[in-house]
Design a protein around this motif. Structure first.
Motif, short mmCIF file in Angstrom:
data_model
loop_
_atom_site.label_atom_id
_atom_site.label_comp_id
_atom_site.label_asym_id
_atom_site.label_seq_id
_atom_site.Cartn_x
_atom_site.Cartn_y
_atom_site.Cartn_z
N LEU A 233 -27.88 15.60 -127.02
CA LEU A 233 -26.89 15.91 -125.99
C LEU A 233 -27.50 15.98 -124.60
N VAL A 234 -28.83 16.15 -124.53
CA VAL A 234 -29.52 16.32 -123.24
C VAL A 234 -30.53 15.20 -123.07
N LYS A 235 -30.60 14.67 -121.85
CA LYS A 235 -31.63 13.69 -121.52
C LYS A 235 -32.16 14.00 -120.14
N SER A 236 -33.45 13.79 -119.94
CA SER A 236 -34.08 14.11 -118.66
C SER A 236 -34.81 12.91 -118.08
N TRP A 237 -34.64 12.74 -116.75
CA TRP A 237 -35.45 11.80 -115.97
C TRP A 237 -36.02 12.60 -114.80
N ASN A 238 -37.25 12.94 -114.85
CA ASN A 238 -37.91 13.71 -113.79
C ASN A 238 -37.29 15.09 -113.59
N GLY A 239 -36.47 15.54 -114.52
CA GLY A 239 -35.89 16.87 -114.42
C GLY A 239 -36.89 17.94 -114.84
N THR A 240 -36.68 19.15 -114.37
CA THR A 240 -37.61 20.23 -114.70
C THR A 240 -36.94 21.43 -115.35
N ALA A 241 -35.62 21.59 -115.15
CA ALA A 241 -34.97 22.82 -115.62
C ALA A 241 -33.54 22.55 -116.06
N LEU A 242 -33.12 23.33 -117.06
CA LEU A 242 -31.74 23.33 -117.53
C LEU A 242 -31.41 24.70 -118.08
#
Length: 424
Positions: free
Chosen positions: A352-361
């Protein structure tokens, strides 16, 4: 390949603060945003065209009337009520827009990667495509100016158009079925994704540099023309649609509520570039009580923005394509709480979650097929040791919101109440 018939005319068929009226009849065109309803309530709130005088309250029944009422995106306070029937006689298909000798068969032959490699399109057929695209844009793009309320009466459908709120302030869009923003002339991007790809021009609703915008009880979809039904050209699906809702270019203070996004690939994009550092401190968006159904990705995908996503319902039907829902990208602060997800067996919670250069959720109160899950823990476990690990600290706790229900309660309420035609 035969061009599809695309009616780009306006096809029409038949909790906010509610002002009192002397005759006792509620005028939903003058409804204004509740004082705590998400980011659009900040900094003085969002009232749309509630201050319009009687001369600037319109009821339109066709595209021509809508264009006149929009006044080319003027900032005069106005209320535009959409009602009536299809603007028959002005249904155009892609052949009606084609000009300067454009032909899809010629275009495909001219830019076949087997002979051109990764060189970008140039020359007569690309120039003809651009001229044809400009001709379509003259009809498809509808600019919405500041201090405007655009509201559907009954079952209003706006078909084949891109509502564009550009550098405008104080806009409310409600109770509209926004359908099939179909691009007749997508451009070939040979240097994208290995084998290249197709890029389309239109969203059903586009916010660029817009502030104080409320979208409530809208339905946005590709209904009638799914990209999955389009052919494959150069080993890639010949895309005809871009997003359903794009919030970019420093747009700010936006609330999207009680809406339905369906039957589409890329639903909501908030921030369109990792290099758009001018978006810092902007792109403040609240998404609540929305339904995402048969949406492949971007529900939403966020760059830079401070985005509160709560009490939403996600439905992935059996056999449908799916990539992810929550996209965590550069410098984003996505705070997700009390959302409910319904997926088939091949979709796992970590998907359900995907990250591109993300740091926090931040996530809390998530229901996955009826069971509580910790999306962040599952995501980090799946990506353990990678550069995509996320922390739970997004640097803020949202305070500007109405009552937040449990995911189970919101799941039931959204199923019953989200989308056009369902204003209480």
């Amino acid at each position: 390949m035969r061009m599809r018939h695309i009616p780009v005319a306006v096809a029409l068929s038949g909790v906010l603060c509610v002002p009192a009226h002397a005759d006792g009849v509620r005028d939903i065109g003058r409804d204004v945003l509740a004082p705590d309803d998400g980011w659009a309530a900040a900094g003085g709130g969002t009232t749309g065209g509630a201050a319009a005088d009687d001369a600037h309250v319109y009821t339109v029944t066709d595209r021509a009337g809508l264009v006149r009422a929009l006044e080319h995106g003027s900032d005069t306070p106005k209320i535009i009520k959409i009602a009536g029937t299809d603007d028959s006689g002005h249904h155009l298909d892609c052949a009606d827009y084609a000009t300067d000798g454009y032909r899809l068969k010629k275009y495909l032959a001219a830019y076949d990667p087997r002979t051109r490699g990764s060189a970008k399109p140039s020359g007569p057929q690309e120039e003809a495509r651009q001229a044809s695209a400009a001709k379509q844009a003259e009809r498809v793009v509808l600019p919405v100016g500041s201090h405007t309320t655009l509201i559907g009466l009954g079952d209003a459908v706006l078909k084949g158009a891109d509502l564009q709120v550009g550098n405008a302030n104080n806009v409310i869009i409600r109770n509209l079925d926004l359908r099939d923003a179909y691009d007749c002339f997508p451009v070939r991007q040979p240097d994208t994704g290995g084998l290249g790809d197709w890029k389309t021009a239109y969203d059903t609703l586009t916010l660029t540099g817009a502030t104080h915008v409320r979208a409530d009880h809208i339905t946005a979809s590709d209904k009638g023309h799914p990209d999955s039904a389009e052919p494959t050209c150069f080993a890639r699906n010949y895309l005809r649609h871009d997003g359903l809702l794009d919030i970019t270019g420093g747009s700010d203070l936006v609330t999207v509520s009680w809406s339905r996004f369906a039957d589409h690939d890329k639903a909501i994009l908030i921030g369109n570039s990792d290099s758009a550092t001018g978006d810092r401190g902007k792109l403040r968006v609240t998404l609540h009580h929305n339904q995402f159904e048969s949406v492949v990705q971007r529900a939403p995908r966020v760059r830079f923005g401070q985005v509160h996503v709560y009490d939403n319902r996600y439905v992935v039907p059996e056999g449908s394509e799916y990539r992810y829902s929550l996209g965590v990208s550069t410098e984003s602060a996505l705070y997700a709480e009390n959302n409910a997800f319904h997926t088939p067996s091949h979709v796992e919670a970590a998907d359900l979650v995907k990250s591109w250069n993300g740091t926090a959720l931040h996530q809390s109160g998530t229901l996955f097929n009826g069971y509580p899950v910790d999306l962040l823990a599952l995501y980090d476990a799946y990506n353990s040791g990678s550069e995509r690990d996320l922390t739970a600290d997004v640097g803020r706790t949202p305070t500007l919101h109405g009552k937040i229900d449990s995911a189970a309660v919101a799941d039931r309420e959204v199923a019953r109440g989200a989308g056009a035609g369902r204003i209480p």
